[in-house]
Design an enzyme around this catalytic site. Structure first.
Site, PDB file in Angstrom:
ATOM      1  N   ARG A 186      10.014  86.149  47.650  1.00  0.00           N
ATOM      2  CA  ARG A 186       9.588  87.128  46.658  1.00  0.00           C
ATOM      3  C   ARG A 186      10.051  86.831  45.233  1.00  0.00           C
ATOM      4  NH1 ARG A 186       5.083  89.292  48.557  1.00  0.00           N
ATOM      5  NH2 ARG A 186       5.357  90.139  50.656  1.00  0.00           N
ATOM      6  N   GLU A 191      11.598 105.146  55.162  1.00  0.00           N
ATOM      7  CA  GLU A 191      10.871 105.430  53.921  1.00  0.00           C
ATOM      8  C   GLU A 191      10.626 106.921  53.761  1.00  0.00           C
ATOM      9  OE1 GLU A 191       6.977 103.888  51.351  1.00  0.00           O
ATOM     10  OE2 GLU A 191       7.074 103.482  53.496  1.00  0.00           O
TER      11      GLU A 191
END
Length: 221
Positions: free
Chosen positions: A182, A87
């Site tokens: 999800r 990230e």
């Protein structure tokens, strides 16, 4: 929000004089005990394995995607422990952008749900509030950097709408599980939109698997 494909394990590989695409490689590994290991037709095999929940063969191929989202959503993604992540680091790089989200009303019956029926004045107020907070945050963040305060400290002044980028790598099996979780309506809308974009990529890269799972074009629409 933006999602794009970065890589798929062995997009086209030659084994035993046979050229295999990613799903062909999954099938090749699944047939390790079969004299027809290099059989080119694998549709029925993958469908059978999915139908009977033989998930281990789908660990043979990985997919990596790039996701651009906010710091509010990225922790939800990082909770999926079967993936590997990289990230954007606010410790080393200066923050450049922010996400803006339209508000929804809290569902009083279901804490995991929100309802898109707020009136225009309330929506306008929330959008302005985000812009005001971002403007103030950027001003104070830049002041902190100008004063020599380290980025890892100055970032404490930034809101959850701060934009981040992450790379998410996992096996086909992990992606199947992630999408099943999800794409559910109980997932926050902004995260569900990411999952929908991932599913589009998944369907392009693994069409036989996606079809066996019922993830086809008609369902996506």
């Amino acid at each position: 929000m933006n999602v794009r494909l970065i890589s798929v394990t062995n997009p086209l590989i030659e084994i035993d004089n046979e050229r295999l695409d990613p799903e062909g490689l999954i099938a090749y590994c699944a047939r390790v005990s079969s004299p027809q290991q290099d059989k080119p037709d694998y549709r029925n095999l993958l469908q059978y394995c999915i139908r009977n929940r033989h998930w281990s063969i789908f660990e043979m191929v990985d997919m990596t995607v790039e996701i651009v989202t906010s710091r509010a959503i990225s922790p939800q993604i990082l909770r999926h422990k079967s993936f590997c992540f990289q990230e954007f680091s606010q410790r080393y790089s200066k923050v450049q952008a922010f996400e803006t989200y339209e508000p929804r009303r809290q569902d009083k019956q279901n804490r995991q749900n929100s309802i898109d029926d707020l009136d225009d004045p309330t929506v306008g107020w929330f959008l302005k509030a985000q812009n005001d907070i971002c403007a103030l945050s950027v001003e104070k963040y830049n002041e902190a950097l100008d004063k020599g305060i380290a980025k890892e400290c100055a970032r404490m002044l930034l809101p959850l709408s701060t934009q981040t980028k992450l790379y998410m790598k996992g096996s086909v099996r992990s992606w199947i599980h992630y999408l099943e979780v999800r794409l559910d309506p109980g997932t926050q809308k902004e995260h569900r939109e990411i999952a929908e974009a991932v599913r589009t990529i998944f369907m392009e890269q693994f069409p036989v698997t996606a079809s066996a799972l019922g993830w086809n074009t008609q369902e996506e629409r």
